[in-house]
Design a protein around this motif. Structure first.
Motif, PDB file in Angstrom:
ATOM      1  N   TYR A  39       1.052  -1.248  -0.030  1.00  0.00           N
ATOM      2  CA  TYR A  39       0.168   0.016  -0.015  1.00  0.00           C
ATOM      3  C   TYR A  39       0.791   1.152   0.010  1.00  0.00           C
ATOM      4  O   TYR A  39       0.685   2.299  -0.651  1.00  0.00           O
ATOM      5  N   LEU A  40       1.910   1.234   0.812  1.00  0.00           N
ATOM      6  CA  LEU A  40       2.738   2.528   0.994  1.00  0.00           C
ATOM      7  C   LEU A  40       3.703   2.768  -0.263  1.00  0.00           C
ATOM      8  O   LEU A  40       3.946   3.852  -0.760  1.00  0.00           O
ATOM      9  N   VAL A  41       4.014   1.699  -0.947  1.00  0.00           N
ATOM     10  CA  VAL A  41       4.562   1.957  -2.212  1.00  0.00           C
ATOM     11  C   VAL A  41       3.674   2.570  -3.053  1.00  0.00           C
ATOM     12  O   VAL A  41       4.363   3.579  -4.009  1.00  0.00           O
ATOM     13  N   ARG A  42       2.579   2.410  -3.367  1.00  0.00           N
ATOM     14  CA  ARG A  42       1.605   3.001  -4.245  1.00  0.00           C
ATOM     15  C   ARG A  42       1.333   4.229  -3.823  1.00  0.00           C
ATOM     16  O   ARG A  42       1.037   5.111  -4.860  1.00  0.00           O
ATOM     17  N   HIS A  43       1.231   4.542  -2.597  1.00  0.00           N
ATOM     18  CA  HIS A  43       0.595   5.835  -2.284  1.00  0.00           C
ATOM     19  C   HIS A  43       1.407   6.725  -1.254  1.00  0.00           C
ATOM     20  O   HIS A  43       1.074   7.808  -0.785  1.00  0.00           O
ATOM     21  N   ARG A  44       2.636   6.185  -1.339  1.00  0.00           N
ATOM     22  CA  ARG A  44       3.665   7.272  -0.481  1.00  0.00           C
ATOM     23  C   ARG A  44       3.720   8.602  -1.101  1.00  0.00           C
ATOM     24  O   ARG A  44       4.098   9.509  -0.316  1.00  0.00           O
ATOM     25  N   ASP A  45       3.562   8.750  -2.339  1.00  0.00           N
ATOM     26  CA  ASP A  45       4.114  10.241  -3.057  1.00  0.00           C
ATOM     27  C   ASP A  45       2.799  11.116  -2.302  1.00  0.00           C
ATOM     28  O   ASP A  45       3.170  12.305  -1.930  1.00  0.00           O
ATOM     29  N   ALA A  46       1.463  10.947  -2.078  1.00  0.00           N
ATOM     30  CA  ALA A  46       0.223  11.666  -1.752  1.00  0.00           C
ATOM     31  C   ALA A  46       0.649  11.675  -0.214  1.00  0.00           C
ATOM     32  O   ALA A  46       0.425  12.798   0.491  1.00  0.00           O
TER      33      ALA A  46
END
Length: 473
Positions: free
Chosen positions: A198-205
């Motif tokens: 999850y964090l790999v996909r949404h870490r930018d936000a």
């Protein structure tokens, strides 16, 4: 100019060595610790070497050397220190549990130590299966939400009316026929994989900064959803399952991985504030949490009575035992660790402190520190973000679990009830932790392997060769 010409050759020539020979040497030392401790228990308690020492030592050696052989052929570049550390802790734990079995008058074949050896056998088999079947850990990222859903189901299973069971005030067990286990031990592994994906996909936000307070950029309000969900899940575990240790572990794990993924200290502040608020609310509203805190603050007021007025016995007897053990301990057979309730599981560190002393407790903590350090080192050298977060999360599981267990036993924090990894009696915990070590070894193997070098299309100058090496990293 000569330095610039020689630099590409030096960079290309540097690779991690497999170091399987060093691992084997360390494993021999680890086996000496485990088998030697088992023999010392027999001599100290019964005055003679255990009659089954050869069979016990042979089986333990077969498991550990077998695990080494699997690593040698399936993960030759894996970290050479992790497996020996785990083997030493597991062997010491088996010896201490055997000592407590003898104090309870149990036959060698019927005590907790033989059951623990059986669980260790299953753990090593799953360890080997994980390394053999999982050749590329990156495929696990495809199942991010599947792992998350499975973890939630596992956490809810103890609440079911038929298979769920309340033991010692905590509803964290399920029973299926003659077997019982803690699904939360499996859930912690799945949660690490789900959090990482999850964090790999949404870490930018999640890494976007919001309002600045005291030189720290806090996260935006719209990004607080994930941490609030985990906060509510942790509170649910604390309230409905009455499991303070798992509640601390899961929430702390998510906060650590969130901070590592975003590199924003503001998430630590938000997580700390939510933890403090949740702890205060639970203390004020729920009697079992308030009782746990009161026993921590005033253990002698809950010692020597009946019922609730004797719930501090574990803590007080552990304090007496560790004080009596001193720096070097009383020696196997010369202490009274059986006075501590559940010494083989929740309070095995207290039993070690009484008969082996503060020196042994410090050595055990150093071993755990090295396991965490090797896990974080693996995360640093890993080449992909998913592997970095998984290695960080798995290392953090050990760090947080040891902190809350040893902190509770030594009265640094309220008692939580978690097991000490690899030392304490508990099949669910032991099997799950062996799988965690296999995942760490798989990640470290792929991280330490030589990076593929692309052959140039034609002759290249020294400057062009240097540029290609730098790009390959």
């Amino acid at each position: 100019m000569s330095a610039r010409v020689n630099q590409p050759s030096a960079l290309r020539g540097f690779v991690h060595r497999p170091r399987r020979g060093a691992e084997l040497f360390l494993l021999v030392l680890a086996l000496a610790v485990g088998i030697g401790a088992y023999a010392a228990v027999g001599i100290g308690v019964q005055g003679t070497v255990p009659a089954d020492l050869l069979g016990y030592g042979g089986w333990l050696a077969l498991l550990i050397i077998g695990a080494h052989v699997v690593v040698r052929f399936t993960a030759p570049y894996a970290d050479p220190v992790l497996l020996p550390l785990v083997a030493a802790l597991n062997g010491l734990g088996l010896a201490v549990i055997h000592r407590l079995d003898l104090a309870a008058g149990k036959d060698p074949g019927e005590g907790f130590s033989r059951q623990q050896l059986t669980w260790m056998t299953l753990g090593v088999l799953l360890f080997a299966a994980t390394l053999v079947l999982l050749r590329d850990y990156r495929v696990l990222q495809r199942f991010t939400y599947t792992f998350g859903l499975a973890a939630i189901v596992l956490l809810l299973m103890p609440m079911l009316p038929v298979i769920g069971k309340d033991i010692n005030g905590a509803r964290i067990w399920i029973h299926v026929g003659p077997f019982s286990f803690q699904p939360g031990e499996i859930a912690k592994v799945l949660l690490v994989l789900a959090f990482a994906g999850y964090l790999v996909r949404h870490r930018d936000a999640l890494a976007l900064a919001g309002r600045r307070v005291l030189f720290v950029d806090l996260p935006r309000g719209r990004d607080l959803g994930p941490i609030l969900v985990m906060w509510l899940v942790s509170l649910g575990i604390l309230v409905f399952q009455r499991d303070l240790g798992s509640s601390l572990l899961f929430f702390g794990l998510f906060v650590v991985m969130l901070y590592v993924a975003t590199e924003r200290p503001g998430w630590l502040l938000v997580g700390g504030a939510l933890f403090a608020a949740g702890g205060w609310i639970a203390y004020r509203l729920f009697s079992h949490v308030a009782l746990r805190v009161d026993i921590w603050r005033h253990p002698f007021e809950y010692y020597g009575g009946e019922g609730v007025h004797d719930r501090g016995r574990q803590t007080v007897e552990t304090m007496f035992g560790m004080a009596w053990g001193g720096l070097l301990g009383r020696g196997f057979g010369n202490g009274q660790p059986w006075r501590i309730s559940y010494a083989e599981s929740d309070f095995i560190v207290g039993a070690i402190g009484e008969e082996l002393g503060l020196t042994a407790v410090m050595a055990v903590i150093v071993c755990y520190g090295l396991i965490v350090e090797r896990g974080l080192r693996t995360a640093l050298i890993c080449r992909d973000d998913f592997g970095k977060l998984v290695a960080t999360g798995l290392a953090s599981v050990f760090a947080l679990q040891v902190f809350v267990v040893v902190g509770g036993v030594t009265r640094l924090i309220p008692l939580t009830g978690l097991t000490t990894p690899f030392l304490s009696y508990g099949g669910s915990s032991l099997v799950a932790n062996w799988v965690i070590v296999a995942l760490l070894l798989r990640i470290s193997d792929q991280a330490r392997r030589p990076a593929p070098v692309l052959a140039p299309a034609g002759p290249a100058s020294a400057d062009e060769e240097e540029t290609q090496v730098v790009r390959l990293g």
